[in-house]
Every structure is written in C-alpha cells, then in structure tokens.
Enzyme design. Sequence first.
Site, PDB file in Angstrom:
ATOM      1  N   GLY A  15       2.896  -2.786   8.309  1.00  0.00           N
ATOM      2  CA  GLY A  15       3.142  -3.453   9.587  1.00  0.00           C
ATOM      3  C   GLY A  15       4.576  -3.940   9.679  1.00  0.00           C
ATOM      4  O   GLY A  15       5.122  -4.471   8.718  1.00  0.00           O
ATOM      5  N   ASP A  30     -10.406  -3.771   1.279  1.00  0.00           N
ATOM      6  CA  ASP A  30     -11.606  -3.092   1.780  1.00  0.00           C
ATOM      7  C   ASP A  30     -12.833  -3.929   1.404  1.00  0.00           C
ATOM      8  O   ASP A  30     -12.954  -4.418   0.278  1.00  0.00           O
ATOM      9  CB  ASP A  30     -11.679  -1.706   1.116  1.00  0.00           C
ATOM     10  CG  ASP A  30     -13.020  -1.053   1.336  1.00  0.00           C
ATOM     11  OD1 ASP A  30     -13.177  -0.412   2.384  1.00  0.00           O
ATOM     12  OD2 ASP A  30     -13.904  -1.203   0.481  1.00  0.00           O
ATOM     13  N   ARG A  63     -26.414 -11.593  35.385  1.00  0.00           N
ATOM     14  CA  ARG A  63     -26.851 -10.236  35.684  1.00  0.00           C
ATOM     15  C   ARG A  63     -28.384 -10.151  35.728  1.00  0.00           C
ATOM     16  O   ARG A  63     -29.064 -10.626  34.819  1.00  0.00           O
ATOM     17  CB  ARG A  63     -26.333  -9.312  34.584  1.00  0.00           C
ATOM     18  CG  ARG A  63     -26.804  -7.880  34.673  1.00  0.00           C
ATOM     19  CD  ARG A  63     -26.052  -7.144  35.733  1.00  0.00           C
ATOM     20  NE  ARG A  63     -26.313  -5.704  35.698  1.00  0.00           N
ATOM     21  CZ  ARG A  63     -25.803  -4.864  36.573  1.00  0.00           C
ATOM     22  NH1 ARG A  63     -25.012  -5.310  37.544  1.00  0.00           N
ATOM     23  NH2 ARG A  63     -26.067  -3.584  36.491  1.00  0.00           N
ATOM     24  N   THR A  66     -11.056  -3.257   6.599  1.00  0.00           N
ATOM     25  CA  THR A  66     -10.303  -2.481   5.597  1.00  0.00           C
ATOM     26  C   THR A  66      -9.061  -3.208   5.090  1.00  0.00           C
ATOM     27  O   THR A  66      -8.811  -3.266   3.887  1.00  0.00           O
ATOM     28  CB  THR A  66      -9.890  -1.116   6.201  1.00  0.00           C
ATOM     29  OG1 THR A  66     -11.079  -0.396   6.528  1.00  0.00           O
ATOM     30  CG2 THR A  66      -9.055  -0.308   5.241  1.00  0.00           C
ATOM     31  N   GLU A 123      -6.289  -6.182   4.181  1.00  0.00           N
ATOM     32  CA  GLU A 123      -6.477  -7.400   3.356  1.00  0.00           C
ATOM     33  C   GLU A 123      -7.632  -7.194   2.377  1.00  0.00           C
ATOM     34  O   GLU A 123      -8.322  -8.140   2.005  1.00  0.00           O
ATOM     35  CB  GLU A 123      -6.715  -8.631   4.231  1.00  0.00           C
ATOM     36  CG  GLU A 123      -5.458  -9.193   4.865  1.00  0.00           C
ATOM     37  CD  GLU A 123      -4.430  -9.655   3.849  1.00  0.00           C
ATOM     38  OE1 GLU A 123      -4.815 -10.053   2.737  1.00  0.00           O
ATOM     39  OE2 GLU A 123      -3.224  -9.597   4.172  1.00  0.00           O
ATOM     40  N   THR A 180       0.821  -1.223   0.000  1.00  0.00           N
ATOM     41  CA  THR A 180       0.000   0.000   0.000  1.00  0.00           C
ATOM     42  C   THR A 180       0.850   1.267   0.000  1.00  0.00           C
ATOM     43  O   THR A 180       1.897   1.333   0.649  1.00  0.00           O
ATOM     44  CB  THR A 180      -0.898   0.005   1.246  1.00  0.00           C
ATOM     45  OG1 THR A 180      -1.648  -1.201   1.253  1.00  0.00           O
ATOM     46  CG2 THR A 180      -1.839   1.190   1.260  1.00  0.00           C
ATOM     47  N   GLY A 235     -22.743  -0.723  31.391  1.00  0.00           N
ATOM     48  CA  GLY A 235     -21.558   0.046  31.771  1.00  0.00           C
ATOM     49  C   GLY A 235     -20.342  -0.842  31.951  1.00  0.00           C
ATOM     50  O   GLY A 235     -19.219  -0.453  31.607  1.00  0.00           O
ATOM     51  N   SER A 289      -6.434   0.235  -2.508  1.00  0.00           N
ATOM     52  CA  SER A 289      -7.214  -0.780  -3.209  1.00  0.00           C
ATOM     53  C   SER A 289      -6.729  -0.988  -4.644  1.00  0.00           C
ATOM     54  O   SER A 289      -6.672  -2.111  -5.126  1.00  0.00           O
ATOM     55  CB  SER A 289      -8.696  -0.377  -3.224  1.00  0.00           C
ATOM     56  OG  SER A 289      -9.166  -0.210  -1.900  1.00  0.00           O
TER      57      SER A 289
HETATM   58  C1  LIG Z   1      -3.590  -0.944  10.614  1.00  0.00           C
HETATM   59  C2  LIG Z   1      -3.312  -1.155   9.177  1.00  0.00           C
HETATM   60  C3  LIG Z   1      -2.382  -2.085   8.787  1.00  0.00           C
HETATM   61  C4  LIG Z   1      -2.066  -2.255   7.446  1.00  0.00           C
HETATM   62  N1  LIG Z   1      -1.045  -3.094   7.095  1.00  0.00           N
HETATM   63  C5  LIG Z   1      -0.611  -3.118   5.812  1.00  0.00           C
HETATM   64  C6  LIG Z   1       0.574  -3.817   5.458  1.00  0.00           C
HETATM   65  O1  LIG Z   1       1.233  -4.426   6.296  1.00  0.00           O
HETATM   66  N2  LIG Z   1       0.971  -3.804   4.165  1.00  0.00           N
HETATM   67  C7  LIG Z   1       0.270  -3.136   3.202  1.00  0.00           C
HETATM   68  O2  LIG Z   1       0.696  -3.158   2.047  1.00  0.00           O
HETATM   69  N3  LIG Z   1      -0.858  -2.448   3.513  1.00  0.00           N
HETATM   70  C8  LIG Z   1      -1.304  -2.404   4.782  1.00  0.00           C
HETATM   71  N4  LIG Z   1      -2.423  -1.696   5.120  1.00  0.00           N
HETATM   72  C9  LIG Z   1      -3.137  -0.968   4.078  1.00  0.00           C
HETATM   73  C10 LIG Z   1      -4.513  -1.534   3.766  1.00  0.00           C
HETATM   74  O3  LIG Z   1      -4.403  -2.773   3.121  1.00  0.00           O
HETATM   75  C11 LIG Z   1      -5.265  -0.480   2.933  1.00  0.00           C
HETATM   76  O4  LIG Z   1      -5.570   0.575   3.807  1.00  0.00           O
HETATM   77  C12 LIG Z   1      -6.497  -1.031   2.297  1.00  0.00           C
HETATM   78  O5  LIG Z   1      -6.160  -1.890   1.233  1.00  0.00           O
HETATM   79  C13 LIG Z   1      -7.435   0.069   1.780  1.00  0.00           C
HETATM   80  O6  LIG Z   1      -6.774   0.948   0.952  1.00  0.00           O
HETATM   81  P1  LIG Z   1      -6.902   2.535   1.186  1.00  0.00           P
HETATM   82  O7  LIG Z   1      -6.586   2.817   2.591  1.00  0.00           O
HETATM   83  O8  LIG Z   1      -6.104   3.200   0.140  1.00  0.00           O
HETATM   84  O9  LIG Z   1      -8.435   2.832   0.970  1.00  0.00           O
HETATM   85  P2  LIG Z   1      -9.159   3.232  -0.388  1.00  0.00           P
HETATM   86  O10 LIG Z   1      -8.912   2.175  -1.400  1.00  0.00           O
HETATM   87  O11 LIG Z   1      -8.822   4.617  -0.755  1.00  0.00           O
HETATM   88  O12 LIG Z   1     -10.671   3.149   0.071  1.00  0.00           O
HETATM   89  C14 LIG Z   1     -11.319   4.233   0.764  1.00  0.00           C
HETATM   90  C15 LIG Z   1     -12.836   4.052   0.622  1.00  0.00           C
HETATM   91  O13 LIG Z   1     -13.188   4.182  -0.752  1.00  0.00           O
HETATM   92  C16 LIG Z   1     -13.970   3.083  -1.162  1.00  0.00           C
HETATM   93  N5  LIG Z   1     -13.614   2.720  -2.538  1.00  0.00           N
HETATM   94  C17 LIG Z   1     -12.387   2.443  -3.041  1.00  0.00           C
HETATM   95  N6  LIG Z   1     -12.469   2.096  -4.328  1.00  0.00           N
HETATM   96  C18 LIG Z   1     -13.769   2.131  -4.661  1.00  0.00           C
HETATM   97  C19 LIG Z   1     -14.501   1.835  -5.851  1.00  0.00           C
HETATM   98  N7  LIG Z   1     -13.906   1.412  -6.963  1.00  0.00           N
HETATM   99  N8  LIG Z   1     -15.832   1.940  -5.808  1.00  0.00           N
HETATM  100  C20 LIG Z   1     -16.469   2.368  -4.684  1.00  0.00           C
HETATM  101  N9  LIG Z   1     -15.829   2.639  -3.541  1.00  0.00           N
HETATM  102  C21 LIG Z   1     -14.496   2.531  -3.528  1.00  0.00           C
HETATM  103  C22 LIG Z   1     -13.653   1.955  -0.206  1.00  0.00           C
HETATM  104  O14 LIG Z   1     -14.776   1.086  -0.061  1.00  0.00           O
HETATM  105  C23 LIG Z   1     -13.331   2.684   1.088  1.00  0.00           C
HETATM  106  O15 LIG Z   1     -14.498   2.835   1.856  1.00  0.00           O
HETATM  107  C24 LIG Z   1      -2.765  -1.525   6.463  1.00  0.00           C
HETATM  108  C25 LIG Z   1      -3.740  -0.607   6.856  1.00  0.00           C
HETATM  109  C26 LIG Z   1      -4.006  -0.409   8.178  1.00  0.00           C
HETATM  110  C27 LIG Z   1      -5.013   0.630   8.567  1.00  0.00           C
END
Ligand SMILES: Cc1cc2nc3c(=O)[nH]c(=O)nc-3n(C[C@H](O)[C@H](O)[C@H](O)COP(=O)(O)OP(=O)(O)OC[C@H]3O[C@@H](n4cnc5c(N)ncnc54)[C@H](O)[C@@H]3O)c2cc1C
Length: 663
Positions: free
Chosen positions: A199, A446, A331, A442, A444, A160, A421, A166
Amino acid sequence: MATETAPPTTPTPEGVEAASRYVQPDVDVPALTALLDGKYAEVRSLVRANLAEHADILVQAETLSRDEFRERVKEVVVEMATTGQTGMGFPEEYGGGGDIGASIAAFETLAYGDLSVLVKVGVQFGLFGGAILQLGTREHHDAYLADLIAGRLMGCFAMTETGHGSNVQALGTVATYDVATQEFVITTHGEQARKDYIGNAARHADVAVVFAQLEVGGVSEGVHAFVVPIREGGSPCAGVRIEDDGEKMGLNGVDNGRLWFDGVRVPRTALLNRFADVTPAGVYESPIENPNRRFFTMLGTLVQGRVCVGGAGINAAKVALTIATKYAVRRRQFEASSDEQEELLLDYGLHQRRLFPLLARTYALHFAQEVVAGQLHDVFSGISDDEHSRRELESRAAGTKALGTWHATRTIQECREACGGAGYLSINRFAALKADTDVFTTFEGDNHVLLQLVAKGLLTDYSSEFSDLDQFGMVRFVAGLAVETVIERTNVHKLLERVKDLLPGGDEWDQAAGLLDSDYQLAMLRFREEHMLAGVARRLKRGIDQKMNPGVVFSRVQDHVIAAARAHVERLVLEAFVDKARSLPDGDLKVTLNLLCDLHGLSTIEADRAWFMEHGRLTVPRSKAISREIAGLCRKIRPLAEDLVDAFDVPVEMLRAPDLIGD
Ligand SMILES: Cc1cc2nc3c(=O)[nH]c(=O)nc-3n(C[C@H](O)[C@H](O)[C@H](O)COP(=O)(O)OP(=O)(O)OC[C@H]3O[C@@H](n4cnc5c(N)ncnc54)[C@H](O)[C@@H]3O)c2cc1C
C-alpha cells in the site's frame, strides 16, 4: 443471562409467571451509544465529524477515475491528519496524541466511512509509522515521525513478497552489510522476492520500510527492517523499480504496488535497530540471542495493525446492519398477519433469524474488541508489559481479528441480501462494503494462519519457549507433555470446574441448568474448548509416538487445531459480552444487553449443535429448546432493533441509502 425478566426454557408454571413478568425495556439510545463508545467517546465523535465533513468521498469512489480517486483519498487522509485524528498513538513530542487506546478507537470509527481512506490511514500511520516507532530508535524517530504524522512524508510498509506473505521468515530480499562503505546493499533476488501488494508504493510513498534478510560478514542473521528511500520528486530512486498492482477487487483508492531493489545502498543507520544492530566494523549485536525469538519479538511489536483491522471489520458490519435493519422496518412484502397491508420485512420470523443473531454477535465482538484494545494499550503503554501479557495479547489480537473480519464478510453479504435488489445498487453502500472489506480476512495476517498462532499459544501456554518454536518445534513440545498438562496449562479446565460448581446438577449441569443462564452458555463453550484442545494434544502425541514426521502429524491434525483455536476465541468473545452485561447496574440497558447476550450465547451453541450432540452435551429435546429460545429472543428484540442499530451512531451521511433508511 439469568435476569428477572427472562423466562426459563420450558413453560413450567413458574416459567409462565416469569414470562408474564417480562417487561419490554426502553432503549436509551444515547446511553447505549455512550456505553459502546466507552472511554474514547470524544475521539469517536471527532472522527464521526470528520467523516461527515468528507462524506462526498463515498460518491467520488464511484465517479472519479482510479487515478483521481487515489489523489482524493490521499488528500482526505492528509486533511484528517491535521485534526490529530490519525496520530493519536504517537508520542506527543512529535505531534502525536500519546494515547494508543485512542488511536485504536479513532481507527475503528473511521471504518464507518470510505474504506480506502481507512486503509490508507492504516498503511501510512499504522504500518509505516508503526514500524518506525516500534522497530526504530531515537534517531529514526527524530528523522521521520513528525513528518509522517503530519502527512508531509508518505511511506509504505514493504514486507510481503510475491513468493511469501504468511511465512515472513522466508523472505527473499537481502540486505548485505558492506563494511568498506558502512552501507547496506538491498537486492531483490528473483521475481518471487519482489515486494508485492504494498500500500502507498505505486504512487505516493517516498520512503519504504523494507523487510529483508540481513547478511553480515557472510552470515545470515534473519529478517530485519530498513528505511529505504524509493522515490524522489515523484520518480523512483536509482536502483528501485516500481510497478502498479493495478485494479483490485476493492480499495481502489489505495495505490498498491510492487518494488524491486537492484543493489540499492542505504547507510548503516537505515537499519531499524531497536532489537539488533550492526557496528561500523561489521559486528552483529542483539540483546535477544535466539534468532526465532528476536524475529517474533520484532513482529510482536506490530500487533497494533491486527487489532485495528479486527475493529474495522466489526464496525463495517455495523454499517451494513444499520442499513438492513432500517430498511426492514420500512419495507413491506406480501400480506401475512393482516389483510389491510403487507407485512414489514422485520416482522417475518425468518428476517429476524437472519439479522438478529448477527446483530447480537456484533455487540459481542464489539466488547471483545474493547478488551483486546485495552490490553494493547496496557502492554504498549508499559502498564502490563511482561512477556506473558505480550504473548497473550498477540494471541487475542490474532483471534479477534480473524473472527471480526469473517463476521464482517458474512454480515455484509446477509444484509445485502436482506435488502433485495436495492441492496445491489452502489448508492446503498453494500457494493463498496463487500468489495472493500473482503481482503480484511487476508491482510494483517491470513485468518487461518492467525488461528494457528492462537493454537500455538494455547498448546504451549505462551511458555518461555513459545517464541522459539516453529510449527515442528511446537508439535514436539506438545508431544513431550502429558495431555493433562496441556489442559492444565490452558486454564480452561479450572474455569470449567468452577462453572460446574456454580451450576446445579453436578456432572449433569448441562441438563439441569436454564438455557438463559450465562454460566451454562459459558460452560458449554469451555467444555468444547477443553475437549478440542485435549483431542489435538492427544493426536499430536500419538503421531510423534508413532515416529511420524512432525510436519505430517501437524498437517493431519490441522483442521482440529483450527477448530480448537476458534472454540477458544468464541469463548473469549462470549466472556467479554457476559462480563460487560454483568457490570451494568440493573435497569433497561442491562435487560437489553442481556437479551442480546443470550441470543449470542445460544446462537453460538446452536451453530455447533451437531458437535455438542456428538459429544454428549446436548440432548435432542434440549437442542430443540435452544432453537425455540432463540426465536423467542428474536421476537423480544424485534421492537428494539432500530434503537440497537441507532446506538452504533453511524453518521447518516455514511449510510447514504436514502431510499432504504427513511428520514
Ligand atoms: C489489498 C492488499 C493490501 C496489502 N497491503 C500490504 C502492505 O501494505 N504491506 C505488506 O507487506 N503486505 C501487504 N499485503 C499482503 C498481505 O499481508 C498478504 O497477502 C497476506 O499476509 C497473505 O499472504 P499471501 O498473499 O502470501 O497468502 P499465503 O500465505 O500464500 O496464503 C494463501 C492461502 O494459503 C493458506 N495457508 C498459508 N499457509 C498455510 C499453512 N501453514 N497451513 C494451511 N494453510 C496455509 C492461507 O490460509 C491462505 O488461504 C496486502 C495484500 C492485499 C491483498
């Protein structure tokens, strides 16, 4: 389910007789645990024991500073690695267990404990180790696997970027082949191309698997993965910049960070070259000609992470349900049925209505997860490794992950509220459960994006073109088919026809069948799936016929696409539960599972009753009868409830909540 103990819907004389025949089953808790644990019971026991041994981590998550907690999490992960628990999916020659199914079972069970430990295990062994194993070849395996399995070499999976999560095909990091030195030069082009949320990156990883656009001789060959050292002796390597992502909503025992590469040079052999290679002279070679297909084939090999996270979400929901159910049988609040003492929470119909459908759905998802984990094992162990099975697995993994992780979020919140509570105190687990599982929806993939993948598979029937199609291609592909062809391809139509044969009433099957007939419940879900898919296909076709831009057409139909995908996965989940219940010999265990299965089937229909009524498959009286039936099922489940959560066998040390769960 049609069981001899289940009463029919309306109180006919036969119904009254059947109701009087209902005998409350005795739940043999160890037997139910054995059924849930399945063929990997031993592996799950090992993980439960390891969790109990490291139970103090749940307290340390609250008491240590962030830095100290990260170190502690790493320590626990490495200690667990020495038991073999985290390496079960790797080849035995490198110290692994050689059993992919076992590795999924181990990971799922780990979700009973601290989820930073779980996610760090996922990053190190699933993502980093998985990429080396699946995308690399012998040379990479020999160089890295033994050390990473033992936890001697920590790594990260840097896919990412800030600009793209995505849409991985649009990554901005570039790896340019330099033929003079036979090296790749890795460069972050602009802030949007920095690696983000990675990570293990902020502190512990010495090596990263970096996904970047490969350029050879001025030609871009698409996204490929490279092994890149990022840290040496605790400091960033030359040309690598690392930044901490800082405090997160949860999972603060995992060191997520950002990475920048400024002309970092790695040897030609750093390319994980299972699916493509670059010769020393700078010629790009791949057995997969189509770049889209190559990309999706590469990503497809990483599907295990999705299966793992889905299973972890389902198991986290089990922890919440165990605590909330145990609390609710202890409870008391308000006098209700007696003047002598106040009523137990779980004796309130509302409390049953809030918790039991979630409990039933947890069982349903558990068995659906068992199916997808089995498919993963078969595909990756070469038992059924054809193109169609792989695509089907990818779709099912995406769908189960989406439903399993959404279920976790919803269930944990409901259970927190069900504990009032007390649910808000950290010692009672919900604070960590809520904060740590939130992001499962989100990472692995979204969930909404994943459901679009499910829909793409359905609409194209995983055709040979499947991997080559982007979103627009898919729209054009579907638009080129007759709507009937789309439906024919999905097989839902055939399934529905078969069920109509089984049920009484011909076309009126939905009116004539008993509500507790699982064929009826399945037919309803199949009807919804078929109808929604046909609607999507029709709308896509109409848009293209009207010469609209395919992207605009897709965007307008997107909510319908998601609904169809969800309907499909819901059907698969119910099918998995029905199949499991049917496979059991007659007896109390079967009766118990049938109660839960009916509750799940009817709750699923009830949740979408407006749609079924809109589409003429549910009359008002029948809809009301479903609600009555659900309430009746809840009353039957009430005396079994504690046994049903005990069967999850969450180690008591993982429940904490001493004031909530009793002795
Ligand atoms: C705690 C944490 C650990 C992570 N660890 C790793 C890691 O180790 N290695 C790694 O590579 N990544 C990692 N990630 C990244 C994670 O895999 C991405 O955040 C995830 O794939 C989503 O991508 P994005 O954040 O760019 O969201 P986006 O893709 O920008 O999505 C944002 C929103 O837009 C919507 N959306 C996107 N595309 C479309 C579409 N075509 N149509 C309609 N709606 C859409 C989605 O549903 C979502 O609600 C991690 C993220 C977090 C928060």
